[in-house]
Design an enzyme around this catalytic site. Structure first.
Site, PDB file in Angstrom:
ATOM      1  N   LYS A 160     -19.750  28.426  -3.077  1.00 45.54           N
ATOM      2  CA  LYS A 160     -19.061  29.722  -3.024  1.00 45.54           C
ATOM      3  C   LYS A 160     -18.463  30.040  -4.387  1.00 45.54           C
ATOM      4  O   LYS A 160     -18.610  31.151  -4.901  1.00 45.54           O
ATOM      5  CB  LYS A 160     -17.950  29.667  -1.987  1.00 45.54           C
ATOM      6  CG  LYS A 160     -16.856  30.728  -2.153  1.00 45.54           C
ATOM      7  CD  LYS A 160     -15.760  30.633  -1.135  1.00 45.54           C
ATOM      8  CE  LYS A 160     -14.614  29.777  -1.515  1.00 45.54           C
ATOM      9  NZ  LYS A 160     -13.577  30.369  -2.364  1.00 45.54           N
ATOM     10  N   ASN A 161     -17.817  29.053  -5.001  1.00 50.11           N
ATOM     11  CA  ASN A 161     -17.078  29.322  -6.234  1.00 50.11           C
ATOM     12  C   ASN A 161     -17.962  29.448  -7.464  1.00 50.11           C
ATOM     13  O   ASN A 161     -17.489  29.874  -8.520  1.00 50.11           O
ATOM     14  CB  ASN A 161     -15.989  28.263  -6.441  1.00 50.11           C
ATOM     15  CG  ASN A 161     -14.880  28.430  -5.422  1.00 50.11           C
ATOM     16  OD1 ASN A 161     -14.813  29.435  -4.712  1.00 50.11           O
ATOM     17  ND2 ASN A 161     -14.019  27.441  -5.318  1.00 50.11           N
TER      18      ASN A 161
ATOM     19  N   CYS B 253      -1.515  33.665  -2.120  1.00 45.23           N
ATOM     20  CA  CYS B 253      -2.070  33.005  -0.937  1.00 45.23           C
ATOM     21  C   CYS B 253      -1.234  31.750  -0.698  1.00 45.23           C
ATOM     22  O   CYS B 253      -0.307  31.442  -1.417  1.00 45.23           O
ATOM     23  CB  CYS B 253      -3.536  32.674  -1.111  1.00 45.23           C
ATOM     24  SG  CYS B 253      -3.792  31.501  -2.395  1.00 45.23           S
TER      25      CYS B 253
ATOM     26  N   ARG C 211      -0.288  32.523  -7.844  1.00 44.24           N
ATOM     27  CA  ARG C 211      -1.631  32.672  -8.438  1.00 44.24           C
ATOM     28  C   ARG C 211      -1.588  33.733  -9.547  1.00 44.24           C
ATOM     29  O   ARG C 211      -2.091  34.830  -9.388  1.00 44.24           O
ATOM     30  CB  ARG C 211      -2.642  33.064  -7.359  1.00 44.24           C
ATOM     31  CG  ARG C 211      -2.713  32.158  -6.152  1.00 44.24           C
ATOM     32  CD  ARG C 211      -3.340  30.798  -6.383  1.00 44.24           C
ATOM     33  NE  ARG C 211      -4.721  30.800  -6.733  1.00 44.24           N
ATOM     34  CZ  ARG C 211      -5.743  30.791  -5.869  1.00 44.24           C
ATOM     35  NH1 ARG C 211      -5.481  30.886  -4.594  1.00 44.24           N
ATOM     36  NH2 ARG C 211      -6.990  30.758  -6.272  1.00 44.24           N
TER      37      ARG C 211
ATOM     38  N   ASP D  75      -9.296  21.297  -4.426  1.00 47.74           N
ATOM     39  CA  ASP D  75      -9.866  21.866  -3.198  1.00 47.74           C
ATOM     40  C   ASP D  75     -10.279  20.797  -2.201  1.00 47.74           C
ATOM     41  O   ASP D  75     -10.669  21.132  -1.081  1.00 47.74           O
ATOM     42  CB  ASP D  75     -11.075  22.761  -3.520  1.00 47.74           C
ATOM     43  CG  ASP D  75     -10.642  24.032  -4.222  1.00 47.74           C
ATOM     44  OD1 ASP D  75     -11.511  24.750  -4.732  1.00 47.74           O
ATOM     45  OD2 ASP D  75      -9.426  24.288  -4.279  1.00 47.74           O
TER      46      ASP D  75
ATOM     47  N   ARG E  40     -14.148  31.946   5.398  1.00 46.23           N
ATOM     48  CA  ARG E  40     -14.235  32.519   4.048  1.00 46.23           C
ATOM     49  C   ARG E  40     -15.083  31.640   3.147  1.00 46.23           C
ATOM     50  O   ARG E  40     -15.714  32.126   2.212  1.00 46.23           O
ATOM     51  CB  ARG E  40     -12.823  32.659   3.461  1.00 46.23           C
ATOM     52  CG  ARG E  40     -11.972  33.737   4.106  1.00 46.23           C
ATOM     53  CD  ARG E  40     -10.710  33.940   3.314  1.00 46.23           C
ATOM     54  NE  ARG E  40     -11.001  33.914   1.904  1.00 46.23           N
ATOM     55  CZ  ARG E  40     -10.127  33.523   0.962  1.00 46.23           C
ATOM     56  NH1 ARG E  40      -8.924  33.153   1.312  1.00 46.23           N
ATOM     57  NH2 ARG E  40     -10.453  33.518  -0.304  1.00 46.23           N
TER      58      ARG E  40
HETATM   59  C1  EPZ Z   1     -10.456  28.650  -8.650  1.00 49.03           C
HETATM   60  O1  EPZ Z   1      -9.327  29.468  -8.444  1.00 49.03           O
HETATM   61  C2  EPZ Z   1     -11.065  28.409  -7.283  1.00 49.03           C
HETATM   62  N1  EPZ Z   1     -11.449  29.691  -6.691  1.00 49.03           N
HETATM   63  C3  EPZ Z   1     -10.040  27.712  -6.386  1.00 49.03           C
HETATM   64  O2  EPZ Z   1     -10.680  27.427  -5.161  1.00 49.03           O
HETATM   65  C4  EPZ Z   1      -9.633  26.399  -7.049  1.00 49.03           C
HETATM   66  O3  EPZ Z   1      -8.628  25.784  -6.256  1.00 49.03           O
HETATM   67  C5  EPZ Z   1      -9.090  26.671  -8.455  1.00 49.03           C
HETATM   68  O4  EPZ Z   1     -10.078  27.397  -9.222  1.00 49.03           O
HETATM   69  C6  EPZ Z   1      -8.759  25.388  -9.209  1.00 49.03           C
HETATM   70  O5  EPZ Z   1      -9.904  24.605  -9.325  1.00 49.03           O
HETATM   71  C7  EPZ Z   1     -12.582  30.293  -7.124  1.00 49.03           C
HETATM   72  O6  EPZ Z   1     -13.273  29.792  -7.983  1.00 49.03           O
HETATM   73  C8  EPZ Z   1     -12.941  31.589  -6.460  1.00 49.03           C
HETATM   74  P1  EPZ Z   1      -7.229  28.669 -11.677  1.00 49.03           P
HETATM   75  P2  EPZ Z   1      -8.569  30.139  -9.706  1.00 49.03           P
HETATM   76  O7  EPZ Z   1      -7.143  29.969 -12.388  1.00 49.03           O
HETATM   77  O8  EPZ Z   1      -9.559  30.390 -10.787  1.00 49.03           O
HETATM   78  C9  EPZ Z   1      -2.670  28.579 -13.007  1.00 49.03           C
HETATM   79  C10 EPZ Z   1     -11.041  27.588  -2.865  1.00 49.03           C
HETATM   80  O9  EPZ Z   1     -10.478  26.992  -1.929  1.00 49.03           O
HETATM   81  N2  EPZ Z   1      -3.015  29.868 -13.653  1.00 49.03           N
HETATM   82  O10 EPZ Z   1      -8.169  27.633 -12.179  1.00 49.03           O
HETATM   83  O11 EPZ Z   1      -7.743  31.265  -9.199  1.00 49.03           O
HETATM   84  C11 EPZ Z   1      -2.753  28.659 -11.493  1.00 49.03           C
HETATM   85  O12 EPZ Z   1      -1.513  29.095 -10.966  1.00 49.03           O
HETATM   86  C12 EPZ Z   1     -10.200  28.123  -3.999  1.00 49.03           C
HETATM   87  O13 EPZ Z   1     -12.264  27.763  -2.958  1.00 49.03           O
HETATM   88  C13 EPZ Z   1      -2.089  30.449 -14.525  1.00 49.03           C
HETATM   89  O14 EPZ Z   1      -1.005  29.922 -14.757  1.00 49.03           O
HETATM   90  O15 EPZ Z   1      -7.609  28.949 -10.154  1.00 49.03           O
HETATM   91  C14 EPZ Z   1      -3.072  27.230 -11.118  1.00 49.03           C
HETATM   92  O16 EPZ Z   1      -1.882  26.479 -11.083  1.00 49.03           O
HETATM   93  C15 EPZ Z   1      -8.724  27.912  -3.752  1.00 49.03           C
HETATM   94  N3  EPZ Z   1      -2.406  31.638 -15.113  1.00 49.03           N
HETATM   95  C16 EPZ Z   1      -3.942  26.745 -12.264  1.00 49.03           C
HETATM   96  O17 EPZ Z   1      -3.664  27.626 -13.360  1.00 49.03           O
HETATM   97  C17 EPZ Z   1      -3.615  32.255 -14.901  1.00 49.03           C
HETATM   98  O18 EPZ Z   1      -3.868  33.338 -15.485  1.00 49.03           O
HETATM   99  C18 EPZ Z   1      -5.438  26.772 -11.969  1.00 49.03           C
HETATM  100  O19 EPZ Z   1      -5.746  28.082 -11.533  1.00 49.03           O
HETATM  101  C19 EPZ Z   1      -4.537  31.652 -14.011  1.00 49.03           C
HETATM  102  C20 EPZ Z   1      -4.223  30.450 -13.411  1.00 49.03           C
END
Ligand code: EPZ
Length: 449
Positions: free
Chosen positions: A20-21, A117, A122, A317, A409
């Protein structure tokens, strides 16, 4: 709602679906593609269909093709729309994946801020930092990101945040930079396989991207990206979930069409927990790089200290699913999540099944019990739902899991796959809990008919 009759081992063979991701940012890349994007192995999950609807409002026609599993063709037929509305983005955070490609291909974008969420805060500040480094004018107003840029210019972009890099942020910047003028160097880029898969797809479209899978990705912008054909990688999180299902039920499961190289630290951890994991190299499909992974329970699960972190670490995840497994380990374990430090909402629901979990600082402490007992629980987010399914499979007796729309989802026919391995899961209408508003409404209707 799921009704699970637990307590029996899962045994047999099952196939992993596409990721999915990986599929979501690749589908969003259809916005920068001036031809047809022909995908295979796109999983049939709700988030994919939500993104299809969002892309349709942006002029991208997508059709499911029957000639191969998970076949989908996407083509941007009009460039005049540039608003990704709240209604669709609030249902799926990954709607933020259209921001970079929309800006790069149409010069402006108006994308609803993604909703929060249950797994924690996020933010998207790193996405915005990256796009403004490429020359975009950005502002946030009325719950939308409004971005303008005649032509993005290559630049050095650092994507380090307080919890590591950003997966969808790296996808946004990489896709936007593919059409920028000049060279972009992303430092502290995410190394997740899903980012690599997007990069491979963009290169197939004529992109010029190197360093994929390392913290430094270089992108030489081109004027146009052509149509391409791409097979989405297997879902490493679904694969890990299925392997843990074998471990938690004392079973023996082989997952086909998987990528063992995407799960090294997870399979190492499972072996450390006492699970027998086999990675037969010869049986794989060398050309597609897939193989089979077998997990077989081998006595009681051992306790451990688990740290979820950025790739190649144990993925956040899979943290909830591993916590479910540790609930029946022999001894006391701890779990820390370096990516989403508060991603522990599943703990309370696991405790309803008899687990013994408490917080100590940034860790969850799990004192293993011999058996879990069936109970009524409620899913809170996608991966927490999976953890509750696993715990329900292990628990003696019946478990009812409400709000499994979270599960739909991101997992393709999970109950069908698990029932094929000997589970007894029934999907049924969610009978309202007595006293709930739904229950009262239902009684009123019943009394008037
Ligand atoms: C992706 O989310 C995945 N979703 C998530 O999977 C996964 O948990 C996550 O990466 C981490 O591996 C998709 O790919 C659609 P991040 P993403 O930006 O990109 C912080 C699932 O269950 N951050 O890598 O939104 C954030 O708060 C989902 O399939 C900032 O501070 O995650 C987090 O602590 C859940 N500023 C960390 O970085 C930003 O601008 C990683 O977030 C963006 C993120």
């Amino acid at each position: 709602m799921f009704v699970i009759s637990g307590g029996r081992p899962l045994c047999g063979v099952v196939s992993a679906s596409g990721s999915k991701n990986a599929a979501l940012p690749i589908m969003a890349a259809s916005l920068v593609c001036s031809g047809q994007l022909r995908l295979s192995r796109v999983p049939d999950v709700v988030d994919v269909h939500s993104l299809r609807k969002l892309l349709a409002t942006l002029g991208v026609r997508s059709t499911i093709t029957a000639d191969e599993p998970g076949g989908m063709t996407l083509e941007a037929t009009s460039q005049k729309h540039h608003v990704a509305g709240y209604e669709l983005v609030r249902k799926m955070r990954a709607g933020i994946c259209v921001l970079g490609p929309l800006l790069a291909s149409r010069g402006h974008a108006r994308v609803s801020l993604p909703g929060g969420c249950n797994i924690g805060h996020r933010p998207i500040d790193l996405h915005l930092r990256g796009l403004s480094a490429l020359g975009a004018d950005l502002r946030v107003e009325n719950g939308y990101v409004v971005a303008e840029a005649d032509r993005l210019r290559g630049a050095e972009v650092n994507l380090a945040g307080p919890h590591g890099s950003t997966v969808t942020g790296t996808c946004n910047i990489m896709t936007a930079a593919a059409l920028a003028s000049g060279r972009t160097v992303i430092t502290s880029a995410a190394c997740e396989p899903e980012v690599i898969d997007l990069g491979h797809c963009l290169n197939r479209m004529g992109g010029n991207i190197s360093g994929l899978g390392t913290p430094v990705i270089e992108i030489d912008g081109v004027d146009q990206l052509a149509g391409a054909t791409h097979e989405v990688i297997p879902d490493r999180i679904e694969t890990g979930t299925l392997l843990i299902a074998a471990a938690i039920t004392g079973g023996d499961v082989t997952v086909l069409d998987a990528r063992a190289d995407h799960l090294v630290q997870t399979t190492n951890l499972l072996q450390h927990l006492g699970v027998c994991v086999q990675l037969p190299s010869s049986s794989g499909d060398a050309h597609r790089g897939t193989c089979e992974i077998r997990a077989r329970a081998n006595g009681r699960i051992r306790a451990a200290h688990v740290v979820a972190g950025p790739y190649p670490g144990v993925p956040t995840d899979l943290q909830a699913q591993l916590m479910a497994l540790l609930c029946i380990a022999h001894g006391s374990s701890t779990v820390v999540d370096r990516v989403f430090p508060d991603r522990f909402l599943h703990a309370a629901e696991l405790m309803r099944l008899g687990a013994r979990i408490h917080r100590r600082g940034d860790s969850a402490v799990i004192d293993g019990v011999a058996r879990l007992g069936g109970a009524n629980v409620m899913a809170g987010d996608l991966r927490a739902s999976a953890a509750l399914v696993l715990a329900g499979l292990a628990a003696e007796g019946h478990t009812e899991i409400r709000r499994i729309y979270h599960l739909d989802r991101g997992y393709e026919q999970l109950e069908t796959k698990l029932n094929g391995l000997g589970a007894r899961i029934t999907r049924t209408d969610d009978t309202p809990e007595p006293g709930s508003p739904h229950w009262r409404r239902q009684r009123r209707t019943a009394s008037t008919t």
